[in-house]
Design an enzyme around this catalytic site. Sequence first.
Site, PDB file in Angstrom:
ATOM      1  N   HIS A 120       0.968  -1.044   0.017  1.00  0.00           N
ATOM      2  CA  HIS A 120       0.074  -0.053   0.206  1.00  0.00           C
ATOM      3  C   HIS A 120       0.886   1.365  -0.350  1.00  0.00           C
ATOM      4  CE1 HIS A 120      -2.943   3.012   1.900  1.00  0.00           C
ATOM      5  NE2 HIS A 120      -3.821   1.895   1.721  1.00  0.00           N
ATOM      6  N   ASP A 169       3.236  -4.153   8.116  1.00  0.00           N
ATOM      7  CA  ASP A 169       2.103  -3.379   8.054  1.00  0.00           C
ATOM      8  C   ASP A 169       0.802  -4.359   8.097  1.00  0.00           C
ATOM      9  OD1 ASP A 169      -0.356  -2.177   7.209  1.00  0.00           O
ATOM     10  OD2 ASP A 169       0.576  -1.563   5.079  1.00  0.00           O
ATOM     11  N   GLN A 216      -4.396  -4.796   7.133  1.00  0.00           N
ATOM     12  CA  GLN A 216      -5.224  -5.837   6.455  1.00  0.00           C
ATOM     13  C   GLN A 216      -5.318  -7.215   7.385  1.00  0.00           C
ATOM     14  OE1 GLN A 216      -7.888  -5.260   4.464  1.00  0.00           O
ATOM     15  NE2 GLN A 216      -6.951  -3.229   3.806  1.00  0.00           N
ATOM     16  N   LYS A 247     -10.122  -0.638  10.692  1.00  0.00           N
ATOM     17  CA  LYS A 247     -10.414  -1.751   9.838  1.00  0.00           C
ATOM     18  C   LYS A 247     -10.713  -2.755  10.778  1.00  0.00           C
ATOM     19  CE  LYS A 247      -7.195   0.060   6.465  1.00  0.00           C
ATOM     20  NZ  LYS A 247      -7.799   0.277   5.227  1.00  0.00           N
ATOM     21  N   CYS A 261      -4.890   2.542  -3.533  1.00  0.00           N
ATOM     22  CA  CYS A 261      -3.574   3.154  -3.164  1.00  0.00           C
ATOM     23  C   CYS A 261      -2.485   2.073  -3.154  1.00  0.00           C
ATOM     24  CB  CYS A 261      -3.730   3.288  -1.546  1.00  0.00           C
ATOM     25  SG  CYS A 261      -5.039   4.459  -1.059  1.00  0.00           S
TER      26      CYS A 261
HETATM   27  C1  LIG Z   1      -2.500  -2.836   3.629  1.00  0.00           C
HETATM   28  C2  LIG Z   1      -2.597  -1.355   3.970  1.00  0.00           C
HETATM   29  N1  LIG Z   1      -1.774  -0.552   4.557  1.00  0.00           N
HETATM   30  C3  LIG Z   1      -2.035   0.686   5.148  1.00  0.00           C
HETATM   31  C4  LIG Z   1      -3.183   1.367   5.037  1.00  0.00           C
HETATM   32  C5  LIG Z   1      -3.472   2.533   5.833  1.00  0.00           C
HETATM   33  O1  LIG Z   1      -4.380   2.638   6.697  1.00  0.00           O
HETATM   34  P1  LIG Z   1      -4.860   3.812   7.246  1.00  0.00           P
HETATM   35  O2  LIG Z   1      -5.306   4.808   6.185  1.00  0.00           O
HETATM   36  O3  LIG Z   1      -5.856   3.657   8.336  1.00  0.00           O
HETATM   37  O4  LIG Z   1      -3.591   4.764   7.787  1.00  0.00           O
HETATM   38  C6  LIG Z   1      -4.319   0.375   4.456  1.00  0.00           C
HETATM   39  C7  LIG Z   1      -5.774   0.970   4.544  1.00  0.00           C
HETATM   40  O5  LIG Z   1      -5.948   1.816   3.427  1.00  0.00           O
HETATM   41  C8  LIG Z   1      -3.968  -0.768   3.929  1.00  0.00           C
HETATM   42  O6  LIG Z   1      -4.813  -1.680   3.228  1.00  0.00           O
END
Ligand SMILES: Cc1ncc(COP(=O)(O)O)c(C=O)c1O
Lengths: 149, 407
Positions: free
Chosen positions: B121, B198, B201, B224, B364
């Site tokens: 991401h 990270d 998910q 999430k 993203c």
């Molecule tokens: C794999 C992953 N990493 C990071 C994020 C970023 O999360 P957040 O927008 O809550 O910071 C997301 C979600 O959008 C994600 O799916």
Amino acid sequence: MSLLNLNDLYKTVILEHAQAPHHYGLQPDLPATTLNNPTCGDVLTVQLVVTANQITTLQFSSTGCTISQASASVMTDVLLGKSVSEAQALIAAFSKLVMGTPIAKHDRDQLGDAAVLGSVAQFPTRIRCATLAWHAAAQALTEVTTDDQ
Amino acid sequence: MTRTDYRRTFPILTTKVNGEPLIYLDNAATTQKPQAVIEAISHYYAYDNANVHRGVYTLAARATNQYEAVRDQVAAFIQAPRRDTVFFTRSTTESLNWVAQTYGEQTIQAGDEIVVTALEHHSNLVPWQQLALRKRAQLKVIQLRPNGELDLAAAAEQITAKTKIVAVAQTSNVLGVTTPIRELAQLAHQRGAVIVVDGAQTVAHQPVNVQELDVDFYAFSGHKLYGPTGVGVLYGKLALLQQLTPVQFGGEMISNVTFERTEFAPIPQRFEAGTPDISGVIGLGAALKTIQQLGWPAIQRQENQLTAQLLNGLLNLPGVTVYGPESVAKHGPVVAFNVNGVHPHDIATGLDLAGIEVRAGHHCAQPLMQTLGVAATVRASVAFYNTTAEIDRFLVVLREVKEFFQQ
Ligand SMILES: Cc1ncc(COP(=O)(O)O)c(C=O)c1O
């Protein structure tokens, strides 16, 4: 059945333009203006030539949804042959139309097929799809008109 | 309470969208919130509101206790060895940026390598890319197998003695694949690097044990995980956290201040400058309690069944391309696909008109889209509260939308 609502947005004219867009394709030797839609990653390029204050060439290429393709196609039909100021006025009128703001009958008539895209106003997440090509043309217009001076 | 009873505690799931019952299939973007979370937040504001770690009065102690109790819950949730190794941030994004701006800033030098994977991401890619640019370090990418799985042999090649940081998502928000974190951690440690994971998910779908995985940093978002937006978590190994200098200064994070100098508070307060999102943290606590009460077996049984139904349903639809592994066993509850010749936006609008909410776009993960050779995809992602009837309906409507555009 709710799916019939699809016809509210995707009118036959729009589907036809998206399937067989007018003035599609670029020429390698012409300057190009590219815009993208950061929320979806779609990319659209227009090429616009003004000769004696009149738009004599307007073509595009893009990867995009039905709405953005159809909107670009109808835009080329509407703006080709117009003077720079007429084109600018029509671009402004189209922007208003898809935002749901009423526009003058004269402008609506001039917009032709493009006026059908007024239904996008009911689909706020898709307004940017409809305006992408018109924004690109507006930018191309400022680029070519400033180049002239 | 059964799983169905828990579903009933999500008020939004009883509402309609475009005149049709809401079928929410964008759980990878954010999950819906149960009444327990909504009530915990409003109860805090109605009856317990005070700033934390500041007042000597009863109300302040009550707010502080509730806030700190969630730290214990979070530590237990990811099996952190100690409560002071987890601290609250705004989101996964902030947690990852924090690691880049502290550990990364203090460690990376010109010529060092930072290794990421092709499925990241943007929030676990751009902070490292920018750090590498700032430091004249090299950003390297572990490529995927054709089915989207991470290739450990490729990882072993990319991670070298020059590598200082390996940053990787445990579960892809597009392909649904899970990466072999323990093996990657081992590789990283053998070469003297740290691993930053990270978990955005992952945490809502499977138990996580940061000690068993042997990760150095682990980041996730509350939203999430059935919790509110605005709260994220970062876990770090004790020895690493203790050596890091804070990047934000102010109230809460100090133990003694003069005009000349400041002694910082011990971890984790040292990294929680200013008034935190107290109600958000308390809401996250309620979300973790919901997950605990329902239990992993019930959550995973349902999500596996829905994922199988979704994946197989899509694989059996002619003219549909599914990205990522075709085997359910290798699939998290996220499925990305395209309908040949129809743009993902048009599919998503068609589904939306039937009350079915899915994501369309690049999710993203633009570099991953380039790897897949597409500009965008549709993505459906399930949570335990989704039902087999909803997936059936999704597949029926998808077929209708597809026919509408291909007529
Ligand atoms: C794999 C992953 N990493 C990071 C994020 C970023 O999360 P957040 O927008 O809550 O910071 C997301 C979600 O959008 C994600 O799916």
